[in-house]
Design a protein around this motif. Structure first.
Motif, short mmCIF file in Angstrom:
data_model
loop_
_atom_site.label_atom_id
_atom_site.label_comp_id
_atom_site.label_asym_id
_atom_site.label_seq_id
_atom_site.Cartn_x
_atom_site.Cartn_y
_atom_site.Cartn_z
N ASN A 32 0.82 -1.22 0.00
CA ASN A 32 0.00 0.00 0.00
C ASN A 32 0.85 1.26 0.00
O ASN A 32 0.41 2.31 -0.47
CB ASN A 32 -0.94 -0.01 1.19
CG ASN A 32 -2.09 -1.00 1.02
OD1 ASN A 32 -2.34 -1.48 -0.09
ND2 ASN A 32 -2.77 -1.31 2.10
N ALA A 33 2.06 1.18 0.52
CA ALA A 33 2.95 2.35 0.49
C ALA A 33 3.39 2.69 -0.93
O ALA A 33 3.71 3.84 -1.22
CB ALA A 33 4.17 2.10 1.37
N LYS A 34 3.40 1.69 -1.79
CA LYS A 34 3.81 1.89 -3.18
C LYS A 34 2.62 1.91 -4.14
O LYS A 34 2.81 1.98 -5.35
CB LYS A 34 4.79 0.81 -3.60
CG LYS A 34 6.11 0.84 -2.85
CD LYS A 34 7.06 -0.23 -3.35
CE LYS A 34 8.40 -0.16 -2.63
NZ LYS A 34 9.34 -1.21 -3.10
N ASN A 35 1.41 1.79 -3.60
CA ASN A 35 0.20 1.76 -4.45
C ASN A 35 0.31 0.70 -5.54
O ASN A 35 -0.06 0.93 -6.70
CB ASN A 35 -0.04 3.13 -5.10
CG ASN A 35 -0.67 4.13 -4.16
OD1 ASN A 35 -0.76 3.89 -2.96
ND2 ASN A 35 -1.08 5.26 -4.69
N THR A 36 0.79 -0.46 -5.17
CA THR A 36 1.05 -1.51 -6.16
C THR A 36 0.58 -2.87 -5.66
O THR A 36 0.77 -3.20 -4.49
CB THR A 36 2.54 -1.58 -6.51
OG1 THR A 36 2.98 -0.30 -6.98
CG2 THR A 36 2.81 -2.62 -7.59
N ALA A 37 -0.03 -3.61 -6.57
CA ALA A 37 -0.38 -5.01 -6.32
C ALA A 37 0.48 -5.88 -7.22
O ALA A 37 0.92 -5.46 -8.29
CB ALA A 37 -1.86 -5.24 -6.59
#
Length: 122
Positions: free
Chosen positions: A74-79
């Motif tokens: 979530n800190a990198k806005n990435t899945a």
């Protein structure tokens, strides 16, 4: 509004691995459950895996259990979708999707990425 951009697809031999990434725009990434879907030529789009907003709960379609792992940062806005022991039948366009709310439900995605091609050769 959330924009999703997938990357990491490509050509790999059977038994190989790939890691797909899904970068999300916006500052509300943690408000969305994330999912991965795939569509093979001539087939309908199918569910692959999903993860809740915090990353503490995941679900998979039976055919990828034990081989694929969904995760998020979530800190990198990435899945992410880590795919191991790939098989030719995994060949498809892979899409990431976002659904507002804590946990993925059958209500459908609110946003879709443009897709990334994964091809597994035998």
């Amino acid at each position: 509004q959330v924009q999703l951009v997938e990357s990491g697809g490509g050509l790999v031999q059977a038994g190989g691995s790939l890691r797909l990434s899904c970068a999300a725009s916006g500052r509300t990434f943690s408000s969305y459950a994330m999912g991965w879907f795939r569509q093979a030529p001539g087939k309908e789009r199918e569910f692959v895996a999903a993860i809740n907003w915090s990353g503490t709960s995941t679900s998979y379609t039976n055919s990828v259990k034990g081989r694929f792992t969904i995760s998020r940062d979530n800190a990198k806005n990435t899945a992410y979708l880590q795919m191991n022991s790939l098989k030719p039948e995994d060949t498809a366009v892979y899409y990431c999707a976002a659904q507002y709310g804590g946990r993925w439900s059958g209500a459908g995605a609110d946003y879709w990425g443009q897709g990334t091609q994964v091809t597994v050769s035998s």
